[in-house]
Scaffold this motif. Structure first.
Motif, PDB file in Angstrom:
ATOM      1  N   LEU A   1       0.820  -0.943   0.214  1.00  0.00           N
ATOM      2  CA  LEU A   1       0.587   0.490  -0.036  1.00  0.00           C
ATOM      3  C   LEU A   1       0.662   1.365  -0.347  1.00  0.00           C
ATOM      4  CD1 LEU A   1      -2.266  -1.258   2.596  1.00  0.00           C
ATOM      5  CD2 LEU A   1      -3.108  -1.258   0.440  1.00  0.00           C
ATOM      6  N   LEU A   2       2.568   0.590   1.177  1.00  0.00           N
ATOM      7  CA  LEU A   2       3.286   2.561   1.106  1.00  0.00           C
ATOM      8  C   LEU A   2       4.197   1.803  -0.636  1.00  0.00           C
ATOM      9  CD1 LEU A   2       3.360   3.471   4.436  1.00  0.00           C
ATOM     10  CD2 LEU A   2       2.179   4.790   2.528  1.00  0.00           C
ATOM     11  N   MET A   3       4.663   2.637  -1.193  1.00  0.00           N
ATOM     12  CA  MET A   3       6.356   2.336  -1.675  1.00  0.00           C
ATOM     13  C   MET A   3       7.228   3.344  -0.512  1.00  0.00           C
ATOM     14  SD  MET A   3       5.658   3.217  -5.376  1.00  0.00           S
ATOM     15  CE  MET A   3       4.830   4.710  -6.024  1.00  0.00           C
TER      16      MET A   3
ATOM     17  N   THR B   1       0.716   3.833  -2.768  1.00  0.00           N
ATOM     18  CA  THR B   1       1.403   3.263  -4.769  1.00  0.00           C
ATOM     19  C   THR B   1       0.229   3.296  -4.951  1.00  0.00           C
ATOM     20  OG1 THR B   1       0.244   0.872  -3.338  1.00  0.00           O
ATOM     21  CG2 THR B   1       2.262   1.487  -3.298  1.00  0.00           C
ATOM     22  N   GLU B   2      -0.346   2.750  -6.721  1.00  0.00           N
ATOM     23  CA  GLU B   2      -1.713   2.844  -6.580  1.00  0.00           C
ATOM     24  C   GLU B   2      -2.583   2.502  -6.202  1.00  0.00           C
ATOM     25  OE1 GLU B   2      -2.754   2.547 -11.099  1.00  0.00           O
ATOM     26  OE2 GLU B   2      -1.099   2.365 -11.245  1.00  0.00           O
ATOM     27  N   ARG B   3      -2.366   1.178  -5.212  1.00  0.00           N
ATOM     28  CA  ARG B   3      -4.047   0.588  -4.951  1.00  0.00           C
ATOM     29  C   ARG B   3      -3.751   1.037  -3.144  1.00  0.00           C
ATOM     30  NH1 ARG B   3      -1.555  -4.893  -2.775  1.00  0.00           N
ATOM     31  NH2 ARG B   3      -3.173  -4.693  -1.176  1.00  0.00           N
TER      32      ARG B   3
ATOM     33  N   ARG C   1      -7.391   2.607  -2.021  1.00  0.00           N
ATOM     34  CA  ARG C   1      -8.205   2.068  -0.776  1.00  0.00           C
ATOM     35  C   ARG C   1      -8.296   3.133   0.513  1.00  0.00           C
ATOM     36  NH1 ARG C   1      -9.747  -0.523   1.606  1.00  0.00           N
ATOM     37  NH2 ARG C   1      -8.509  -1.301   3.908  1.00  0.00           N
ATOM     38  N   ALA C   2      -7.376   3.893  -0.303  1.00  0.00           N
ATOM     39  CA  ALA C   2      -7.574   5.321   0.119  1.00  0.00           C
ATOM     40  C   ALA C   2      -8.726   6.865   0.241  1.00  0.00           C
ATOM     41  CB  ALA C   2      -6.018   6.415   0.452  1.00  0.00           C
ATOM     42  N   LEU C   3      -8.871   6.541  -1.535  1.00  0.00           N
ATOM     43  CA  LEU C   3     -10.060   7.371  -1.627  1.00  0.00           C
ATOM     44  C   LEU C   3     -11.349   6.121  -1.569  1.00  0.00           C
ATOM     45  CD1 LEU C   3      -9.268   8.817  -5.046  1.00  0.00           C
ATOM     46  CD2 LEU C   3      -8.928   9.606  -3.582  1.00  0.00           C
ATOM     47  N   GLU C   4     -11.389   5.071  -0.991  1.00  0.00           N
ATOM     48  CA  GLU C   4     -12.675   4.584  -0.968  1.00  0.00           C
ATOM     49  C   GLU C   4     -12.900   4.868   0.755  1.00  0.00           C
ATOM     50  OE1 GLU C   4     -14.326   2.704  -1.412  1.00  0.00           O
ATOM     51  OE2 GLU C   4     -15.266   1.636  -0.073  1.00  0.00           O
ATOM     52  N   LEU C   5     -11.548   4.941   0.956  1.00  0.00           N
ATOM     53  CA  LEU C   5     -12.169   4.965   2.455  1.00  0.00           C
ATOM     54  C   LEU C   5     -12.391   6.696   3.260  1.00  0.00           C
ATOM     55  CD1 LEU C   5      -9.121   3.190   3.860  1.00  0.00           C
ATOM     56  CD2 LEU C   5     -11.125   3.021   5.065  1.00  0.00           C
ATOM     57  N   ILE C   6     -11.990   7.946   2.634  1.00  0.00           N
ATOM     58  CA  ILE C   6     -12.449   8.440   2.768  1.00  0.00           C
ATOM     59  C   ILE C   6     -14.039   8.407   2.063  1.00  0.00           C
ATOM     60  CG2 ILE C   6     -12.412  11.461   1.705  1.00  0.00           C
ATOM     61  CD1 ILE C   6      -8.601  10.836   1.211  1.00  0.00           C
ATOM     62  N   ARG C   7     -14.029   8.033   0.937  1.00  0.00           N
ATOM     63  CA  ARG C   7     -15.603   8.305   0.475  1.00  0.00           C
ATOM     64  C   ARG C   7     -16.562   7.943   1.718  1.00  0.00           C
ATOM     65  NH1 ARG C   7     -19.746   7.099  -3.373  1.00  0.00           N
ATOM     66  NH2 ARG C   7     -20.845   4.844  -2.597  1.00  0.00           N
ATOM     67  N   ARG C   8     -16.021   7.036   2.347  1.00  0.00           N
ATOM     68  CA  ARG C   8     -16.675   6.165   3.682  1.00  0.00           C
ATOM     69  C   ARG C   8     -17.437   7.228   5.166  1.00  0.00           C
ATOM     70  NH1 ARG C   8     -14.484   0.561   5.668  1.00  0.00           N
ATOM     71  NH2 ARG C   8     -14.013  -0.537   3.690  1.00  0.00           N
ATOM     72  N   HIS C   9     -15.971   7.992   4.865  1.00  0.00           N
ATOM     73  CA  HIS C   9     -15.830   8.778   5.937  1.00  0.00           C
ATOM     74  C   HIS C   9     -17.240   9.790   5.684  1.00  0.00           C
ATOM     75  CE1 HIS C   9     -13.584  11.257   9.387  1.00  0.00           C
ATOM     76  NE2 HIS C   9     -14.314  12.076   8.470  1.00  0.00           N
ATOM     77  N   ARG C  10     -16.697  10.427   4.158  1.00  0.00           N
ATOM     78  CA  ARG C  10     -17.384  11.374   4.101  1.00  0.00           C
ATOM     79  C   ARG C  10     -19.093  11.183   4.281  1.00  0.00           C
ATOM     80  NH1 ARG C  10     -12.233  14.755   0.692  1.00  0.00           N
ATOM     81  NH2 ARG C  10     -11.419  14.640   2.720  1.00  0.00           N
TER      82      ARG C  10
END
Lengths: 421, 427
Positions: free
Chosen positions: A337-339, A348-350, A354-363
């Motif tokens: 997940l990090l490089m 990383t791209e993955r 994942r981060a965008l998915e989590l931010i979406r959930r949060h908001r």
């Protein structure tokens, strides 16, 4: 069949029929009443034995049932006349048991009755007493298992309701007291059958231990009964092998193996085990830490293009100790997940996905709470806790409920939010 | 009583009385903590400890047994705590589990010891049922020390244990180390159990902890009295049991001690003041008699009222009809009332005397006050009121009635009372 085979078979039958009843004792929280009955029927057995002179006869079962019901009745009567419940059990069964011991010691010399045999039983002797080539104990315990199975099967619904909700049971017209005494009668006769094999004291191990173990392994009564019967039979068989290996009492070994089964379930039961729950908690804690880190890094994406950061920045950003941050970062490096780029870390791209998915959930969750009228300045804290537990389906449902907003209540964009139509 | 001159018998008697004393005292606390059956579990759990002590030390010494039993008992108690705290298995099942599994393991060890055929193992299997006759002076001295420790510790920590029994939450709030005290109490119970192993054995040891305490609870509501009673009952049971077993041949001492304790309990259950069956029965009879008397008085008052003649003669048949019960049932209560000078009975007819009218008025007034109160304040249906009032008027103390009356006046709902007695004098 060899006598070892018969011993294991008889042990399994005893274990099975005791465990069947034990489930209801454990669920009704009257395990100690089972213990009391297994002790208190001793005088009934001795009196019946002295009157008829045989251990195999019907009168012994009658004597046991009478004493078993008397015990249940005395306990209830004492409790009703103001004696504390646990003391009522203690006074009743110790008195009856003492009477039994006195009777045995008085008449043991005249008749062929051995205190040790009644108290510890000796399953190793059961194969020698045969009826038609098959040990008598086998027929007796098979019949007891059948009786228990038939009675519990016929009144399964009633026993179930009495076990889980006695008030409800009596409200719909089930005689809770009647089924209580029926259960006590079954416990009494089953105990008699078990006497020969494990004796008066260890019957309680057969009654309670497999049932309590099964209670930790499932939430369904049907499964609990099946598992308890299986465990009862298994501990009898395993106990036999342990006793043969060590050269010790078979009954004692059966109880010890049952205890080991319980300890295993207590620690490692998939749903209720102590270790299992600890492991699950640790996993949850790691998930939360990872996701917090991803969320923080994801928010940085909105501020700068291709952000990269050193450990200290991350540590301050996610408000964790540098040492813990190091653990989290190395875990995420391993997960891809990090490089690491020139001593600094980037998603990383993955990781970004994942981060965008989590931010979406949060908001989305914040928007949803806002729609409910929850105070705006409390939204973030609430979402911060709940975001780790939201499934994609639930997030989508909430998104639909607030009509796919493009921005959250604080005006920040919700990634990937669009009306599927 | 010749057996008392035998020094050996005296040692045994002393040992059994000490056992009864110490287990009675500790049983009181176990009883009040609602942990009577914990004593049973700890007694059973002591068996593997004793066997392990024997395996390790290779000798049958009470001191070694004591340590072994104490350790095993504490492990057992800890298991019960851990099981109930960290899983959904309830306390009853946890007790049964620990009791049976520990005992089963003890049997395994016992048979292993027997198998290894050490000469000195004789007597170890007697621990299951105890053998008081095998006690020697050294054993009794050890038992006396244990009993002394138990009594001293109870005396020194009486206040702490008391609080622990009645309000553990408050004890914690005051800063008492409740977990430590609980552990200490358990350790003391284990001590008492070890004292009892010799005499009554592990199986019946529970009775020594439970029965004297349960009997003492029936005699008093004060903890200090209860502890003393329980100790005395325990010692008494020990003495009776030992005496009986010495006098009658072949009777085992342990079960006889237990049965003696049960007899003390049964006697207490029947004869104890206030909580005994006799006392409660007497109370019930008294209450019934009072109820019957007040019913009769009120009916007479109402019948007289309905005829607007306070000195009217009322036939027994009318009275019985108004109460809805048989004439024969009224005979006793009418006899009593006549004896007290509240009514005059001539042939089949009754009339209230002046003091009788006064008493009847009080009862009727009580009844109607309550009736009114229930109708106005209790939000009960008016058709339910009379039945309730019939029961409660006899339980209503005067001070509450006065308070009720005052309240009703304040709210302007004072009921219409029947004419007071005073105008009657002029009739």
């Amino acid at each position: 069949m060899s006598s070892a085979g018969w011993i294991m078979l008889i042990g399994a039958l005893v274990g099975g029929s005791c465990a069947l009843l034990g489930c209801f004792l454990v669920l009704r929280k009257i395990s100690m009443l089972g213990d009391a009955i297994s002790h208190a029927i001793l005088p009934g057995i001795v009196i019946a034995f002295l009157m008829t002179g045989s251990t195999s006869s019907f009168p012994i079962f009658v004597g046991a049932i009478v004493l078993g019901l008397l015990t249940a009745f005395l306990v209830q009567t004492l409790a009703r006349s103001g004696v504390q419940g646990d003391a009522a059990i203690g006074v009743t069964f110790t008195s009856l048991f003492a009477i039994g011991v006195v009777l045995v010691s008085q008449y043991a010399a005249q008749k062929d009755l051995d205190l040790d045999c009644v108290l510890y039983g000796e399953i190793a002797f059961t194969p020698f007493d045969r009826v038609g080539g098959v040990p008598r104990a086998f027929w007796v315990n098979l019949a007891l298992l059948a009786v228990n199975g038939i009675v519990l099967g016929l009144f399964y619904k009633q026993f179930k309701l009495c076990a889980f909700d006695p008030e409800m049971a009596s409200a719909v017209g089930i005689s809770v007291a009647g089924f209580h005494y029926l259960l006590m009668a079954l416990v009494s006769i089953t105990t008699v059958g078990a006497f020969e094999s494990v004796g008066a004291i260890l019957v309680v191990a057969m009654l309670i231990v497999p049932a309590a173990t099964a209670y930790l392994l499932t939430d369904r009564l049907e499964w609990m009964l099946a598992i308890a019967v299986g465990l009862g039979a298994a501990s009898s068989v395993a106990g036999y092998f342990m006793a043969r290996g060590l050269g010790c009492s078979i009954a004692g070994a059966m109880a010890s193996v049952g205890g080991l089964f319980f300890a295993t379930a207590f620690l490692f039961s998939p749903s209720h085990g102590v270790v299992t729950r600890r492991v699950a908690q640790g996993r949850m804690r790691r998930t939360v830490a990872n996701e917090d880190m991803l969320l923080w890094a994801g928010r940085r994406l909105e501020i700068e293009a291709e952000p990269a950061f050193d450990l200290r920045t991350v540590s301050r950003g996610i408000e964790r100790l540098p040492r813990d941050t190091g653990t989290i970062v190395s875990r995420m490096l391993r997960a891809g997940l990090l490089m690491e780029v020139e001593g600094r870390y980037r998603l990383t791209e993955r990781g970004e996905g994942r981060a965008l998915e989590l931010i979406r959930r949060h908001r989305v969750y914040e928007s949803y709470l806002d729609e409910l009228g929850y105070p705006v300045d409390h939204l973030h804290a609430a979402a911060d806790r709940v975001e780790h537990h939201l499934s994609p389906a639930l997030t989508a449902a909430m998104d639909a409920a607030v009509a796919y907003p493009e921005r959250d209540p604080q005006g920040k964009p919700i990634p990937g939010s669009q009306d599927p139509r | 009583m010749n057996w008392l001159w035998d020094p050996n018998a005296r040692w045994i008697l002393g040992g059994c009385m000490l056992l009864g004393l110490s287990s009675g005292v500790l049983g009181s606390f176990a009883f009040l903590r609602k942990r009577s059956l914990l004593g049973d579990a700890l007694a059973h759990a002591a068996l593997p400890g004793v066997c392990l002590a024997f395996i390790i030390t290779g000798s049958r010494s009470l001191g070694g047994f004591l340590v072994g039993a104490a350790l095993a008992g504490l492990v057992g108690a800890a298991c019960i705590q851990v099981i109930t705290r960290y899983s959904r298995v309830k306390e009853d099942a946890a007790l049964g589990l620990v009791l049976s599994v520990f005992f089963g393991f003890g049997i395994v060890l016992l048979t292993l010891i027997q198998q290894s055929q050490k000469a000195s193992q004789a007597g170890l299997d007697k621990l299951v049922f105890g053998q008081a006759a095998a006690m020697v002076s050294g054993d009794v001295q050890t038992m006396a020390i244990c009993a002394g420790v138990v009594c001293l510790a109870t005396f020194a920590l009486f206040k702490e244990f008391k609080l622990l029994c009645f309000d553990p939450g408050f004890a914690r709030g005051l800063g008492y180390p409740t977990a430590l005290l609980d552990g200490l109490l358990m350790l003391l119970i284990v001590l008492a159990v070890v004292v009892g192993l010799q005499a009554v054995g592990v199986v019946l040891m529970a009775a020594m902890l439970i029965t004297p305490a349960a009997a003492a609870r029936l005699w008093t509501d004060r903890l200090d009295h209860m502890v003393v009673f329980a100790g005395l009952f325990g010692a008494l049971s020990g003495a009776i049991g030992t005496g009986l077993s010495t006098m009658t041949l072949r009777m085992p001492t342990g079960p006889l001690i237990v049965l003696a304790a049960t007899s003390v309990f049964a006697a207490s259950l029947v004869a104890a003041p206030r909580k005994g069956l006799i006392a409660r029965w007497v109370r019930l009879i008294r209450l019934r008699r009072q109820v019957a008397r007040e019913h009769a008085l009120r009916s007479l008052y109402e019948l007289a009222e309905s005829r607007s003649n306070w000195t009217a003669t009322i036939s027994v048949a009318d009275l019985a009809a108004s109460r809805g019960n048989a004439e024969s049932g009224l005979r006793r209560v009418l006899g009593e009332l006549g004896h007290e000078g509240l009514i005059r009975v001539e042939g089949g007819s009754i009339s209230l005397t002046e003091s009788g009218l006064n008493a009847a008025y009080q009862v009727a007034r009580n009844h109607r006050l309550w009736e009114m109160f229930l109708m106005h304040e209790g939000q009960l249906g008016a058709d339910h009121v009379d039945r309730d009032a019939d029961v409660i008027e006899h339980l209503l103390p005067r001070s509450i009635v006065e308070e009720l009356e005052r309240l009703l006046v304040v709210h302007g709902r004072h009921p219409e009372l029947p004419p007071s007695v005073h105008p009657l004098r002029s009739v």
